[in-house]
Design a protein around this motif. Structure first.
Motif, PDB file in Angstrom:
ATOM      1  N   VAL A 198       3.424  -2.593 -11.348  1.00  0.00           N
ATOM      2  CA  VAL A 198       4.367  -1.618 -11.393  1.00  0.00           C
ATOM      3  C   VAL A 198       3.906  -0.935 -12.840  1.00  0.00           C
ATOM      4  O   VAL A 198       3.977  -1.550 -13.894  1.00  0.00           O
ATOM      5  CB  VAL A 198       5.657  -1.977 -11.477  1.00  0.00           C
ATOM      6  CG1 VAL A 198       6.956  -0.938 -11.580  1.00  0.00           C
ATOM      7  CG2 VAL A 198       6.185  -2.729 -10.187  1.00  0.00           C
ATOM      8  N   TYR A 199       3.809   0.437 -12.535  1.00  0.00           N
ATOM      9  CA  TYR A 199       3.376   1.168 -13.838  1.00  0.00           C
ATOM     10  C   TYR A 199       4.520   2.275 -14.171  1.00  0.00           C
ATOM     11  O   TYR A 199       4.997   2.988 -13.061  1.00  0.00           O
ATOM     12  CB  TYR A 199       2.179   1.530 -13.818  1.00  0.00           C
ATOM     13  CG  TYR A 199       1.115   0.714 -13.572  1.00  0.00           C
ATOM     14  CD1 TYR A 199       0.474   0.090 -14.829  1.00  0.00           C
ATOM     15  CD2 TYR A 199       0.334   0.444 -12.413  1.00  0.00           C
ATOM     16  CE1 TYR A 199      -0.448  -1.097 -14.616  1.00  0.00           C
ATOM     17  CE2 TYR A 199      -0.619  -0.663 -12.312  1.00  0.00           C
ATOM     18  CZ  TYR A 199      -1.006  -1.243 -13.405  1.00  0.00           C
ATOM     19  OH  TYR A 199      -1.834  -2.217 -13.395  1.00  0.00           O
ATOM     20  N   ASP A 200       4.873   2.506 -15.410  1.00  0.00           N
ATOM     21  CA  ASP A 200       5.465   3.929 -15.761  1.00  0.00           C
ATOM     22  C   ASP A 200       4.451   4.964 -15.606  1.00  0.00           C
ATOM     23  O   ASP A 200       3.394   4.749 -16.140  1.00  0.00           O
ATOM     24  CB  ASP A 200       5.992   3.659 -17.112  1.00  0.00           C
ATOM     25  CG  ASP A 200       6.901   4.791 -17.719  1.00  0.00           C
ATOM     26  OD1 ASP A 200       6.595   5.850 -17.564  1.00  0.00           O
ATOM     27  OD2 ASP A 200       7.856   4.445 -18.352  1.00  0.00           O
ATOM     28  N   LEU A 201       4.942   6.264 -15.091  1.00  0.00           N
ATOM     29  CA  LEU A 201       4.152   7.059 -15.104  1.00  0.00           C
ATOM     30  C   LEU A 201       3.452   7.682 -16.330  1.00  0.00           C
ATOM     31  O   LEU A 201       2.308   8.241 -16.556  1.00  0.00           O
ATOM     32  CB  LEU A 201       4.770   8.410 -14.217  1.00  0.00           C
ATOM     33  CG  LEU A 201       5.002   8.085 -12.815  1.00  0.00           C
ATOM     34  CD1 LEU A 201       5.901   9.316 -12.240  1.00  0.00           C
ATOM     35  CD2 LEU A 201       3.582   8.078 -12.216  1.00  0.00           C
ATOM     36  N   LEU A 204       0.895  -1.255  -0.084  1.00  0.00           N
ATOM     37  CA  LEU A 204       0.156  -0.087   0.102  1.00  0.00           C
ATOM     38  C   LEU A 204       0.890   1.461  -0.103  1.00  0.00           C
ATOM     39  O   LEU A 204       0.623   2.243  -0.622  1.00  0.00           O
ATOM     40  CB  LEU A 204      -0.861   0.042   1.131  1.00  0.00           C
ATOM     41  CG  LEU A 204      -2.073  -0.961   1.229  1.00  0.00           C
ATOM     42  CD1 LEU A 204      -2.857  -1.067   2.601  1.00  0.00           C
ATOM     43  CD2 LEU A 204      -3.044  -0.503  -0.049  1.00  0.00           C
ATOM     44  N   THR A 205       1.844   1.390   0.780  1.00  0.00           N
ATOM     45  CA  THR A 205       2.869   2.222   0.930  1.00  0.00           C
ATOM     46  C   THR A 205       3.465   2.489  -0.513  1.00  0.00           C
ATOM     47  O   THR A 205       3.682   3.700  -0.903  1.00  0.00           O
ATOM     48  CB  THR A 205       3.857   2.273   1.880  1.00  0.00           C
ATOM     49  OG1 THR A 205       3.248   1.836   2.971  1.00  0.00           O
ATOM     50  CG2 THR A 205       4.618   3.279   2.140  1.00  0.00           C
ATOM     51  N   ARG A 206       3.861   1.672  -1.272  1.00  0.00           N
ATOM     52  CA  ARG A 206       4.325   1.684  -2.468  1.00  0.00           C
ATOM     53  C   ARG A 206       3.475   2.240  -3.418  1.00  0.00           C
ATOM     54  O   ARG A 206       3.789   2.889  -4.284  1.00  0.00           O
ATOM     55  CB  ARG A 206       5.038   0.454  -3.057  1.00  0.00           C
ATOM     56  CG  ARG A 206       5.888   0.603  -4.174  1.00  0.00           C
ATOM     57  CD  ARG A 206       6.802  -0.840  -4.421  1.00  0.00           C
ATOM     58  NE  ARG A 206       6.399  -2.088  -3.905  1.00  0.00           N
ATOM     59  CZ  ARG A 206       5.266  -2.675  -4.937  1.00  0.00           C
ATOM     60  NH1 ARG A 206       5.210  -2.252  -6.179  1.00  0.00           N
ATOM     61  NH2 ARG A 206       4.763  -3.791  -4.503  1.00  0.00           N
ATOM     62  N   ALA A 207       2.266   1.761  -3.691  1.00  0.00           N
ATOM     63  CA  ALA A 207       1.543   2.242  -4.053  1.00  0.00           C
ATOM     64  C   ALA A 207       1.148   3.553  -4.154  1.00  0.00           C
ATOM     65  O   ALA A 207       0.819   4.455  -5.058  1.00  0.00           O
ATOM     66  CB  ALA A 207       0.066   1.059  -4.336  1.00  0.00           C
ATOM     67  N   PHE A 220      -7.868  -1.879 -12.617  1.00  0.00           N
ATOM     68  CA  PHE A 220      -7.764  -2.640 -11.487  1.00  0.00           C
ATOM     69  C   PHE A 220      -6.366  -2.991 -11.292  1.00  0.00           C
ATOM     70  O   PHE A 220      -5.876  -3.573 -12.073  1.00  0.00           O
ATOM     71  CB  PHE A 220      -8.507  -3.783 -11.630  1.00  0.00           C
ATOM     72  CG  PHE A 220     -10.238  -3.602 -11.595  1.00  0.00           C
ATOM     73  CD1 PHE A 220     -10.748  -3.401 -12.877  1.00  0.00           C
ATOM     74  CD2 PHE A 220     -10.725  -3.354 -10.419  1.00  0.00           C
ATOM     75  CE1 PHE A 220     -12.165  -3.325 -12.702  1.00  0.00           C
ATOM     76  CE2 PHE A 220     -11.982  -3.190 -10.439  1.00  0.00           C
ATOM     77  CZ  PHE A 220     -12.934  -3.164 -11.620  1.00  0.00           C
ATOM     78  N   ALA A 221      -5.762  -2.578 -10.293  1.00  0.00           N
ATOM     79  CA  ALA A 221      -4.250  -2.722  -9.981  1.00  0.00           C
ATOM     80  C   ALA A 221      -3.955  -3.588  -8.642  1.00  0.00           C
ATOM     81  O   ALA A 221      -4.582  -3.026  -7.817  1.00  0.00           O
ATOM     82  CB  ALA A 221      -3.566  -1.329 -10.043  1.00  0.00           C
TER      83      ALA A 221
END
Length: 138
Positions: free
Chosen positions: A92-95, A5-8, A86-87
């Motif tokens: 991991v996503y590129d901005l 959650l913190t990373r997201a 839905f993640a």
């Protein structure tokens, strides 16, 4: 879970607003998550459900489907505009991906099997155009 959650949250803070993060989980885990979410700096809605899928032995796949349904029910009930992604906490996503999502103006969804209409168009208030066509040879 807290680390995910913190990373997201750190990733979502980098996405220019407006972004609304819908977090779904069992009600028994809600107090710890609520404390964590309050400090993220991201607009969020924390949704819970009473079912315990782990204890029932039905597996995580059924729980993920239930979480998606809870989220979509919330979006529908509150008439939220935008794109729903839905993640998972491990994704991991590129901005640039989020920039591309903002460029979407038209979405196409094939109709479900057995749908009888020839074509249905729905204009949503967020300027998204949802066009539903019947399936051919399905």
């Amino acid at each position: 879970r807290a680390a995910g959650l913190t990373r997201a949250a750190h990733a979502l803070r980098l996405v220019p607003p407006p972004v609304l993060w819908l977090v779904m989980e069992r009600a028994t885990e809600a107090p710890d998550t609520a404390r964590l979410l309050r400090g993220t700096g991201v607009s969020y809605r924390h949704l819970t459900y009473p079912e315990n899928f782990t204890a029932d032995g039905v597996g995580t796949e059924k729980e993920r489907h239930h979480q998606r349904n809870v989220a979509l029910g919330h979006v529908e009930e509150h008439r939220l505009d935008g794109v729903v992604l839905f993640a998972g906490l491990g994704d991991v996503y590129d901005l640039r991906f989020f920039d591309q999502l903002r460029q979407i103006r038209c979405m196409h969804c094939p109709a479900l099997q057995g749908y009888k209409a020839t074509r249905l168009q729905v204009w949503l208030p967020c300027s998204f155009h949802l066009s539903i066509d019947p399936l051919v040879n399905w």
